[in-house]
Design an enzyme around this catalytic site. Structure first.
Site, PDB file in Angstrom:
ATOM      1  CD  GLU A   1      -0.344 -14.623  -4.152  1.00 25.07           C
ATOM      2  OE1 GLU A   1      -0.693 -14.260  -3.003  1.00 25.07           O
ATOM      3  OE2 GLU A   1       0.837 -14.709  -4.508  1.00 25.07           O
TER       4      GLU A   1
ATOM      5  CG  ASP B   1       0.111   9.340  -7.439  1.00 21.40           C
ATOM      6  OD1 ASP B   1      -0.683  10.035  -8.093  1.00 21.40           O
ATOM      7  OD2 ASP B   1       1.149   9.788  -6.908  1.00 21.40           O
TER       8      ASP B   1
END
Length: 561
Positions: A272, A223
């Protein structure tokens, strides 16, 4: 006990599911309070969403994006977050979130959640302590507290205006009752902006990312991704002291270059995790080239294409923005994205008929011919789904829902509605709960006696999922057919293979690969052209002969060529 997380099934996503699934994904936005209510309180919730996931698989989307469901006082529909690691009780529990993610993965659907890093709620523990502890509190450095101007500090620190209208500053009261410093809020006063120059803010959001990634989410919609970093010293804007979220240009508080260091650090975290977890930028920027900066290879994966959303229904304008979008994204190796509606703009079933009157973004809706509006919206949808890249759908558009423009003032909850200037406050009309079944409100949104937090129109029975199910002429079945063809045809989706075809003025025509052509009549008159092949899908009736086709106004056709 360790929770078992189920990955989205490769069978549902096809053989290439593990390779850049997001490059051609169709992502469906769910506004949780308006999707499905499981407990009859009139507000949608996570168990309600979970119960409707099979519908979304049948629709043919690849992922869902959930607007905020975190703990919040709801001053701005959950975009004022008090606790980023807790589900607000009105939506359910953390266990409900975990179950929803697991069920979605079992159905082959990925889950993207909203992240709100520009500001918190004024009820966030950091901000509450900053006020309670008063001047000198170290927590104040995590927000933008400043002394006021004027003899007694009675004037705001600068001339910035809130997106929701009025000054972007609110003055505090010190613990001893005297007027104190001011704090910055680019949105509502209940949404103080974080100071991203403070390392504790960056550390906190890295842990929030990991929290939800560990829970199994497949990505984040960021956002106000363009708003985190402000110009040093918070200088005055000057000549332009008011702005609107949909047309923010160069300013000291939006689209600063410093945001990109933040997103590079986030990308390392996302990378990751297995399964290509992604981040999508809600980034309003002056140009598409500036938007492309957010999706360079070491930053975020996608950025919303608001330039496309705000383009008028005009063949030349549409061709121009499509070319500019593809060129800008191609330069950084990112897919283009396409969307027509979301929770902040007037639904395109209504908005696209307003575009000729200068309000392309649809800030204040007006009544339009519902038949003409739906016809144009259906044509726009088939155009969007034929473009290369990723598509975003907003809940209810597959039903052809119009904007609700006659909500009484007393039920509106958009925080901008009651302010004198700013973002107009008409966002509630696209947030009315969607109809599922039945001939009266709440149309299966919740139990029959449960009602809905915003009133639904009395004439929505024919727009419900149940009413449209199985009707080949319905908008719901048009979406299902288009998404099935898109999923099955390798010429559609991620491949950057659009080629424009010669066409009469007002007709947009392009091919995707060697097998599919899309034609769109954007004029008010029928256009007769040589028939390019077999019609695969049409947004409305067409007249065919052996050699020619007459395409009516506001009609899109997919052809096998």
């Amino acid at each position: 006990m360790t929770d078992q997380l189920i990955a989205p099934s490769a069978e549902h996503h096809g053989a290439a599911a593990s390779v850049s699934w997001w490059r051609d994904a169709v992502i469906y936005q769910i506004y949780p309070r308006s999707f499905a209510d499981s407990d009859g309180d009139g507000i949608g919730d996570l168990p309600g969403i979970r119960s409707r996931l099979p519908y979304l698989r049948e629709l043919g989307v690849d992922a869902v994006w959930l607007s905020p469901f975190y703990a919040s006082p709801q001053a701005d529909a959950g975009y004022d977050v008090a606790d980023y690691r807790t589900v607000d009780p009105m939506f359910g529990t953390l266990a409900d979130a975990r179950a929803l993610i697991g069920d979605a993965h079992g159905l082959g659907l990925r889950v993207i959640v909203d992240l709100v890093p520009n500001h918190s709620s004024d009820q966030h523990e950091w901000f509450r302590r900053a006020l309670t502890e008063g001047p000198g509190s170290p927590l104040r450095a995590r927000y933008h507290f400043r002394p006021g101007q004027g003899a007694d500090g009675e004037l705001p620190p600068n001339d910035w205006q809130s997106i929701f209208g009025g000054p972007a500053w609110t003055r505090t009261t010190d613990p001893d009752g005297t007027p104190g410093d001011w704090y910055l809020h680019l949105f509502a006063p209940q949404q103080p902006d974080f100071n991203w120059d403070h390392p504790a803010v960056a550390d906190e959001f890295r842990t929030i990312l990991r929290f939800w990634l560990d829970l199994g989410v497949d990505g984040f919609r960021i956002d106000v991704a363009h708003g985190l970093v402000k110009a040093a010293g918070l200088p005055d804007v000057g000549a332009k002291t008011e702005w609107h979220l949909l047309d923010v240009g160069v300013s000291p508080c939006f689209d600063r270059d410093g945001v990109h260091d933040i997103y590079r650090s986030w990308r390392t975290i996302l990378d990751e995790y297995p399964g290509e977890r992604i981040a999508v930028a809600e980034a309003w920027a002056p140009t598409l080239d500036r938007v492309a900066n957010y999706v360079r290879p070491d930053e975020l994966h996608q950025a919303f294409n608001f330039s496309y959303l705000g383009t008028a229904w005009d063949a030349a304008a549409q061709r121009r923005v499509i070319n500019e979008s593809l060129t800008a994204m191609r330069q950084v190796g990112a897919p283009a994205t396409w969307t027509l509606s979301n929770h902040d703009v007037v639904r395109h079933t209504t908005r696209l008929l307003q575009s000729d009157e200068g309000d392309v973004a649809g800030r204040k809706p007006a009544e339009v011919d519902p038949v003409a509006g739906l016809r144009r919206a259906r044509a726009a949808t088939l155009l969007l789904l034929a473009l290369p890249g990723s598509a975003y759908l907003y809940q209810g558009e597959e039903l052809g829902l119009p904007e609700v423009i006659d909500l009484p003032a007393e039920v509106r909850q958009d925080p901008a509605f009651h302010r004198a200037t700013g973002q107009d406050g008409y966002r509630d009309g696209c947030r009315v709960p969607i109809p599922w079944e039945g001939d009266r409100a709440p149309y299966g949104f919740g139990p029959p006696d449960g009602g809905s937090w915003l009133p639904q129109p009395q004439n929505w029975a024919n727009l419900s999922v149940a009413a449209q199910q199985g009707d080949p002429a319905s908008t719901l079945e048009l979406y299902r057919a288009a998404l099935a063809l898109r999923k099955a045809d390798p010429a559609l989706g991620a491949a950057d293979n659009l080629r424009w075809c010669p066409a009469p003025e007002g007709l947009l025509a392009f091919e995707r690969g060697a097998a599919l052509r899309c034609t769109v009549n954007m004029t008010n008159e029928p256009i007769r052209v040589r028939r390019p092949g077999e019609a695969l899908l049409t947004s409305g009736p067409i007249e065919l002969s052996d050699d020619e086709v007459e395409i009516p106004p506001d009609t899109t056709v997919w052809w096998s060529v």
